[in-house]
Design a protein around this motif. Structure first.
Motif: not given
Length: 350
Positions: A134-146
């Motif tokens: 339902g919203s842009w998952p911006w918080w997933a980007a640091p997880l992918g970077a890690v």
């Protein structure tokens, strides 16, 4: 001249606040001020461009609360979120690029070259396509970077001593993550992919305060640890053995700096996608301007914001009225920069 003034290193200012004192490199401080002024002027120019007549003076007046209702709507709801998104993403990429380049001691070592940005992109693509949030998952980007960093470190454990291996492995991971992202997007109906595809090319249109504000707050939390490690990072430039002899815990500092750089790069990619070459160009330009002295971390961040804002403004002018990703312009400029670096290195080898 007082005894305290005589003890100051040449080319430095001393800022005293009560019992605290801070040494400031004069050239770095002046350059940072000039770049910030140029960034402010470019931001006013970017805010004045677009559909509807509004010059830079009117944009400034509207920012100060003196514009009419239409101007305020146009500025605060449409143009300002995009300009802020570009500047925050550019600053994050420039800062992380400077940290990684200094750590690995190689100009080609940037988050977009070692798989970090593509790992962040893969995480955003996965959560956007396969989970209904339902919203842009911006918080997933640091997880992918890690995740990308974990893969990188499992194959290359000492980045400060294995610079070229670090880069080669990172390039391989970049291609792998990019292929996985494209495979995931190609498996979905094209009608659902327009916004995600444009974002993956470095597009900032449509990004609002709901993404920019939390990303900015996370970046502000990460800045104090970066500042605390800057002295150790400067010593690391002398070599691992020398830094170890001077009492620097080399491996702990390397891991801490790389972790901070990865999180910062992931947050930058969360806004505008895997924008490439900004993390390479900003630290190189900062080092060239500074010539010598401290690690140009803050100058690189300011130059990253300025370069990306210039690229985004340029594509808006050249492609008007069509919307084009700023990442296309950074690819063109970055390709030219990479060729110049390779030619320069060949001349030195000859």
């Amino acid at each position: 001249m007082s005894d305290k003034a005589k003890q100051l290193p040449n080319g430095y200012w001393c800022l005293r606040l009560g019992g605290w004192s801070l040494l400031l490199n004069r050239r770095a401080t002046l350059l940072l001020g000039l770049v910030l002024l140029a960034l402010l002027a470019t931001a006013l120019l970017a805010l004045s461009l677009g559909a509807g007549s509004m010059d830079a003076w009117q944009a400034l007046q509207t920012l100060l609360g003196q514009g009419n209702q239409l101007q305020q709507l146009m500025l605060f709801d449409i143009r300002l979120p995009r300009v802020l998104a570009v500047m925050v993403a550019g600053a994050a990429l420039g800062l992380s690029g400077c940290l990684v380049q200094t750590l690995v001691q190689n100009r080609l070592a940037t988050p977009d070259m070692i798989g970090v940005n593509e790992g962040a992109t893969l995480a955003i693509v996965f959560f956007s396509l396969y989970l209904t949030l339902g919203s842009w998952p911006w918080w997933a980007a640091p997880l992918g970077a890690v995740l990308a960093a974990a893969c990188l470190f499992s194959l290359c454990r000492r980045p400060g001593e294995q610079g070229y291996l670090f880069i080669v492995v990172g390039i391989a991971l970049t291609e792998l993550f990019d292929a996985l992202s494209e495979f995931a997007m190609s498996s979905q109906p094209i009608a659902h992919l327009s916004a995600l595809y444009m974002w993956s090319m470095g597009h900032f249109a449509g990004q609002g305060y709901r993404v920019v504000v939390p990303v900015l707050l996370c970046l502000l939390v990460l800045l104090p640890p970066v500042a605390l490690l800057l002295r150790a990072l400067s010593v690391l430039r002398l070599g691992s053995d020398t830094a170890q002899g001077l009492g620097v815990p080399v491996l702990a500092v390397q891991l801490s700096l790389l972790a901070l750089a990865i999180l910062i790069a992931g947050l930058g990619a969360a806004i505008g996608g895997p924008v490439i070459f900004v993390g390479m160009a900003a630290p190189i330009l900062a080092s060239w301007l500074l010539r010598s002295g401290p690690v140009p971390v803050w100058l690189s961040a300011a130059l990253g914001a300025l370069l990306l804002l210039l690229a985004d403004t340029l594509v808006r002018v050249l492609a008007d009225p069509v919307e084009m990703p700023a990442g296309l312009m950074t690819r063109v400029l970055g390709g030219v920069l990479l060729l110049l670096l390779l030619l320069q290195n060949r001349k030195r080898a000859d």
